[in-house]
Design a protein around this motif. Sequence first.
Motif, PDB file in Angstrom:
ATOM      1  N   SER A  43       3.721  15.177 -13.047  1.00 36.03           N
ATOM      2  CA  SER A  43       2.804  15.384 -14.166  1.00 36.03           C
ATOM      3  C   SER A  43       2.826  16.827 -14.669  1.00 36.03           C
ATOM      4  O   SER A  43       2.344  17.745 -14.007  1.00 36.03           O
ATOM      5  N   ARG A  44       3.360  17.024 -15.853  1.00 31.21           N
ATOM      6  CA  ARG A  44       3.398  18.345 -16.472  1.00 31.21           C
ATOM      7  C   ARG A  44       1.977  18.798 -16.810  1.00 31.21           C
ATOM      8  O   ARG A  44       1.625  19.968 -16.652  1.00 31.21           O
ATOM      9  N   GLN A  45       1.151  17.868 -17.253  1.00 35.91           N
ATOM     10  CA  GLN A  45      -0.222  18.211 -17.639  1.00 35.91           C
ATOM     11  C   GLN A  45      -1.057  18.653 -16.435  1.00 35.91           C
ATOM     12  O   GLN A  45      -1.840  19.592 -16.533  1.00 35.91           O
ATOM     13  N   LEU A  46      -0.887  17.989 -15.304  1.00 42.89           N
ATOM     14  CA  LEU A  46      -1.625  18.379 -14.109  1.00 42.89           C
ATOM     15  C   LEU A  46      -1.190  19.772 -13.638  1.00 42.89           C
ATOM     16  O   LEU A  46      -2.030  20.596 -13.284  1.00 42.89           O
ATOM     17  N   HIS A  47       0.112  20.018 -13.671  1.00 43.97           N
ATOM     18  CA  HIS A  47       0.610  21.342 -13.287  1.00 43.97           C
ATOM     19  C   HIS A  47       0.022  22.419 -14.201  1.00 43.97           C
ATOM     20  O   HIS A  47      -0.406  23.482 -13.736  1.00 43.97           O
ATOM     21  N   ARG A  48      -0.012  22.143 -15.502  1.00 40.66           N
ATOM     22  CA  ARG A  48      -0.567  23.117 -16.452  1.00 40.66           C
ATOM     23  C   ARG A  48      -2.056  23.328 -16.187  1.00 40.66           C
ATOM     24  O   ARG A  48      -2.548  24.455 -16.213  1.00 40.66           O
ATOM     25  N   LEU A  49      -2.781  22.250 -15.931  1.00 43.90           N
ATOM     26  CA  LEU A  49      -4.212  22.344 -15.646  1.00 43.90           C
ATOM     27  C   LEU A  49      -4.462  23.224 -14.418  1.00 43.90           C
ATOM     28  O   LEU A  49      -5.322  24.106 -14.440  1.00 43.90           O
ATOM     29  N   LEU A  50      -3.695  23.010 -13.368  1.00 42.95           N
ATOM     30  CA  LEU A  50      -3.863  23.801 -12.147  1.00 42.95           C
ATOM     31  C   LEU A  50      -3.474  25.261 -12.374  1.00 42.95           C
ATOM     32  O   LEU A  50      -4.108  26.165 -11.809  1.00 42.95           O
ATOM     33  N   GLU A  51      -2.470  25.507 -13.201  1.00 42.86           N
ATOM     34  CA  GLU A  51      -2.101  26.886 -13.545  1.00 42.86           C
ATOM     35  C   GLU A  51      -3.254  27.594 -14.246  1.00 42.86           C
ATOM     36  O   GLU A  51      -3.561  28.756 -13.944  1.00 42.86           O
ATOM     37  N   ILE A  52      -3.879  26.902 -15.180  1.00 43.93           N
ATOM     38  CA  ILE A  52      -4.990  27.494 -15.927  1.00 43.93           C
ATOM     39  C   ILE A  52      -6.169  27.762 -14.998  1.00 43.93           C
ATOM     40  O   ILE A  52      -6.802  28.822 -15.072  1.00 43.93           O
ATOM     41  N   ILE A  53      -6.468  26.824 -14.114  1.00 43.35           N
ATOM     42  CA  ILE A  53      -7.578  27.015 -13.167  1.00 43.35           C
ATOM     43  C   ILE A  53      -7.299  28.209 -12.273  1.00 43.35           C
ATOM     44  O   ILE A  53      -8.193  29.032 -12.019  1.00 43.35           O
ATOM     45  N   LEU A  54      -6.068  28.349 -11.809  1.00 40.99           N
ATOM     46  CA  LEU A  54      -5.707  29.507 -10.982  1.00 40.99           C
ATOM     47  C   LEU A  54      -5.882  30.805 -11.780  1.00 40.99           C
ATOM     48  O   LEU A  54      -6.453  31.774 -11.283  1.00 40.99           O
ATOM     49  N   ALA A  55      -5.416  30.821 -13.022  1.00 42.23           N
ATOM     50  CA  ALA A  55      -5.541  32.021 -13.848  1.00 42.23           C
ATOM     51  C   ALA A  55      -7.009  32.356 -14.105  1.00 42.23           C
ATOM     52  O   ALA A  55      -7.407  33.532 -14.050  1.00 42.23           O
ATOM     53  N   LEU A  56      -7.835  31.336 -14.368  1.00 41.79           N
ATOM     54  CA  LEU A  56      -9.270  31.573 -14.585  1.00 41.79           C
ATOM     55  C   LEU A  56      -9.916  32.146 -13.326  1.00 41.79           C
ATOM     56  O   LEU A  56     -10.717  33.085 -13.400  1.00 41.79           O
ATOM     57  N   GLY A  57      -9.576  31.587 -12.187  1.00 36.62           N
ATOM     58  CA  GLY A  57     -10.129  32.077 -10.925  1.00 36.62           C
ATOM     59  C   GLY A  57      -9.730  33.519 -10.671  1.00 36.62           C
ATOM     60  O   GLY A  57     -10.561  34.336 -10.253  1.00 36.62           O
ATOM     61  N   ASN A  58      -8.474  33.836 -10.940  1.00 32.31           N
ATOM     62  CA  ASN A  58      -8.017  35.217 -10.747  1.00 32.31           C
ATOM     63  C   ASN A  58      -8.709  36.166 -11.719  1.00 32.31           C
ATOM     64  O   ASN A  58      -9.050  37.295 -11.361  1.00 32.31           O
TER      65      ASN A  58
ATOM     66  N   ASP B 225       0.834  -1.212   0.000  1.00 35.10           N
ATOM     67  CA  ASP B 225       0.000   0.000   0.000  1.00 35.10           C
ATOM     68  C   ASP B 225       0.866   1.258   0.000  1.00 35.10           C
ATOM     69  O   ASP B 225       0.587   2.215  -0.724  1.00 35.10           O
ATOM     70  N   ILE B 226       1.894   1.261   0.808  1.00 36.27           N
ATOM     71  CA  ILE B 226       2.789   2.423   0.892  1.00 36.27           C
ATOM     72  C   ILE B 226       3.481   2.647  -0.456  1.00 36.27           C
ATOM     73  O   ILE B 226       3.585   3.792  -0.919  1.00 36.27           O
ATOM     74  N   GLU B 227       3.935   1.587  -1.089  1.00 36.99           N
ATOM     75  CA  GLU B 227       4.589   1.722  -2.395  1.00 36.99           C
ATOM     76  C   GLU B 227       3.622   2.267  -3.441  1.00 36.99           C
ATOM     77  O   GLU B 227       4.000   3.135  -4.248  1.00 36.99           O
ATOM     78  N   ARG B 228       2.360   1.795  -3.428  1.00 36.12           N
ATOM     79  CA  ARG B 228       1.371   2.310  -4.380  1.00 36.12           C
ATOM     80  C   ARG B 228       1.115   3.801  -4.132  1.00 36.12           C
ATOM     81  O   ARG B 228       1.041   4.580  -5.083  1.00 36.12           O
ATOM     82  N   HIS B 229       0.991   4.182  -2.874  1.00 40.34           N
ATOM     83  CA  HIS B 229       0.784   5.595  -2.560  1.00 40.34           C
ATOM     84  C   HIS B 229       1.990   6.438  -2.965  1.00 40.34           C
ATOM     85  O   HIS B 229       1.840   7.544  -3.493  1.00 40.34           O
ATOM     86  N   HIS B 230       3.175   5.920  -2.733  1.00 36.04           N
ATOM     87  CA  HIS B 230       4.393   6.633  -3.125  1.00 36.04           C
ATOM     88  C   HIS B 230       4.427   6.830  -4.638  1.00 36.04           C
ATOM     89  O   HIS B 230       4.736   7.926  -5.124  1.00 36.04           O
ATOM     90  N   ASP B 231       4.121   5.788  -5.392  1.00 39.19           N
ATOM     91  CA  ASP B 231       4.099   5.880  -6.853  1.00 39.19           C
ATOM     92  C   ASP B 231       3.049   6.882  -7.326  1.00 39.19           C
ATOM     93  O   ASP B 231       3.283   7.646  -8.268  1.00 39.19           O
ATOM     94  N   LEU B 232       1.897   6.882  -6.671  1.00 41.52           N
ATOM     95  CA  LEU B 232       0.830   7.819  -7.026  1.00 41.52           C
ATOM     96  C   LEU B 232       1.269   9.255  -6.798  1.00 41.52           C
ATOM     97  O   LEU B 232       1.116  10.112  -7.671  1.00 41.52           O
ATOM     98  N   VAL B 233       1.839   9.517  -5.639  1.00 37.08           N
ATOM     99  CA  VAL B 233       2.306  10.869  -5.329  1.00 37.08           C
ATOM    100  C   VAL B 233       3.400  11.289  -6.303  1.00 37.08           C
ATOM    101  O   VAL B 233       3.395  12.418  -6.805  1.00 37.08           O
ATOM    102  N   ALA B 234       4.309  10.390  -6.606  1.00 41.77           N
ATOM    103  CA  ALA B 234       5.389  10.716  -7.543  1.00 41.77           C
ATOM    104  C   ALA B 234       4.838  11.048  -8.921  1.00 41.77           C
ATOM    105  O   ALA B 234       5.294  12.005  -9.563  1.00 41.77           O
TER     106      ALA B 234
END
Length: 138
Positions: free
Chosen positions: A73-88, A59-68
């Motif tokens: 994830s470049r796409q997730l970072h970009r998605l969150l950047e866009i959401i922040l910009a939209l909110g602002n 379980d710990i290894e699966r969670h570690h892999d998920l967090v890593a």
Amino acid sequence: PTEDEETLLMAAEADRDALDETDGFMFSLAKGCPGLRLRLQCLLALRRFEDDLYETQADIERHHDLVASIVKSRQLHRLLEIILALGNCLNEGTPRGGIRGFNLDVLNTIDHVKSPSQGITVLDYLVHILCDENELQL
């Protein structure tokens, strides 16, 4: 025996001859081995420990892999950047505009906030932006 069964067996001590073979055996164990239940629980825990350890490590290894994967994830970072910009952009001129971050709870609201003129949601607009940037393949 359980705590209740042990109490019943001890109460039946006077009429020990009336106990059947199984109850007589349990009575002998309860009477002759103080703390039997606790000892058996300890033995059971020792017996299960290795299996529980392997399960927990997996379980710990699966969670570690998920967090890593989330962190990398470049796409997730970009998605969150866009959401922040939209909110602002939506909150410009208010105390909530120009923020540098947001709580993840905000993600639950992006499909509820609608444009009054066109009736599209923030989620619709987000998908449109991502498609234009070729970040999202439909």
